[in-house]
Design an enzyme around this catalytic site. Structure first.
Site, short mmCIF file in Angstrom:
data_model
loop_
_atom_site.label_atom_id
_atom_site.label_comp_id
_atom_site.label_asym_id
_atom_site.label_seq_id
_atom_site.Cartn_x
_atom_site.Cartn_y
_atom_site.Cartn_z
N CYS A 177 73.97 -25.90 101.85
CA CYS A 177 74.27 -26.74 100.69
C CYS A 177 75.14 -27.94 101.08
CB CYS A 177 75.02 -25.93 99.62
SG CYS A 177 74.19 -24.42 99.09
N ASP A 178 76.13 -27.71 101.93
CA ASP A 178 77.18 -28.70 102.13
C ASP A 178 77.32 -29.23 103.55
OD1 ASP A 178 77.88 -28.39 99.42
OD2 ASP A 178 79.18 -26.69 99.88
N CYS A 238 78.56 -22.23 101.69
CA CYS A 238 77.12 -22.46 101.86
C CYS A 238 76.86 -23.62 102.81
CB CYS A 238 76.46 -22.73 100.51
SG CYS A 238 74.68 -23.00 100.60
#
Length: 319
Positions: free
Chosen positions: A136-137, A133
């Protein structure tokens, strides 16, 4: 055992639905599945969920949501739903360790599982240099070199997004040709930060003696030589599989297996059955959007139960 409503799955969508249903005094049964808490339990720090300016660990966020649902009376049971009968109410579900349970309504929030490469060093470094992701990261790799594995639109989109943070992004794909649409390929090729390692098969996520990700070992399919592409992070973007197999084809899905819902709602093709989270969302796949659809599913479910208590079921079925 009869319940007014059963929630299948305990990611952000399922837990949000459970909170709303429990507050409405519907006493939902929540079946946890094989990965209680969903994909966020494999994430380290979550920085983009509203209300946590300093960030929060993924497992902690999920535990907080579960405790909130329990506080209002939601019942949790461990186990996998192996089979469902949605042909008539009450709906019947077979659950490992519980046997058969019945419900007047069902909310499906079983999510979608990211596809992995299945190579050494991958699973043990998920959340520690290996991710599925970018949104997300990506922030954690600011100023570093990153690898994106994949050749479809998702891979191009992830790579383009990651250039906001990374010094460089190398796209690794096992073939010379990409599966991505021409517009997505052109956009990626026009980005000076994106490099290409095509016709290379990933072999192993490489780490140093301290267990820190250092890059990806690949096989150059042209030269038949092994190479190591140095990077601090490896993002796997080869797709997701929605967890819908247990439904046995009773719920309408698209060609990729994602549950189809009536636009603007969480209603499936079967009255009384609702879907929320990544099991019906192939586009956004974020914790906050999943939670939002969990709220929608609970409200849709509550209204359905109110209506069905005052109307004949056969009329509802035909409406």
């Amino acid at each position: 055992m009869m319940y007014k409503t059963i929630v299948i799955g305990t990611g952000p969508a399922g837990l949000t639905a459970a909170i709303y249903l429990a507050r409405a005094n519907l006493k939902p049964l929540v079946i946890e599945g094989m990965e209680p808490g969903g994909q966020l339990t494999t994430t380290t720090e979550v920085e983009n969920f509203p209300g946590f300016p300093e960030g929060i660990m993924g497992p902690q966020l999920m535990d907080n949501m579960r405790k909130q649902a329990e506080r209002f009376g939601a019942e949790f049971k461990a186990g996998m739903v192996t089979e469902v009968d949605l042909s008539k109410r009450p709906f019947k579900l077979k659950v490992e360790g519980m046997g058969e349970v019945e419900a007047e309504s069902v909310i499906i929030s079983t999510g979608a599982s990211a596809k992995y490469l299945g190579i050494p060093g991958e699973q043990e470094n998920v959340g520690r240099g290996v991710s599925t992701c970018a949104t997300c990261d990506g922030f954690f790799f600011r100023g570093k070199n990153i690898i994106v594995v994949g050749g479809g639109d998702s891979a191009m989109e992830e790579a383009s997004f990651l250039t906001r943070f990374a010094t460089s992004v190398t796209i690794v794909h096992r073939r010379e040709e990409l599966r991505a649409s021409k517009i997505m390929q052109d956009r990626a090729r026009q980005n000076d930060k994106i490099k290409w390692a095509l016709n290379r098969t990933p072999l192993e996520v490489v780490t140093n003696e301290q267990g820190v990700v250092q890059g990806l070992k690949v096989l150059n399919n042209s030269t038949k030589q092994e190479e190591i592409i140095e990077a601090a992070g490896v993002f796997v973007a080869i797709g997701h599989t929605p967890n819908t197999k247990f439904l046995g084809g009773q719920i309408d899905t698209d060609q990729n297996g994602y549950i189809v819902v009536k636009p603007g709602t969480t209603k499936t093709n079967i009255p009384g059955v609702f879907a929320c989270g990544d099991v019906q969302d192939f586009r956004y796949r974020q914790a906050i959007t999943a939670a939002g659809t969990g709220c929608m599913a609970a409200l849709d479910c509550e209204r359905f139960l109110e209506d069905s208590s005052t109307h004949d079921w056969s009329q509802s079925l035909n409406s």
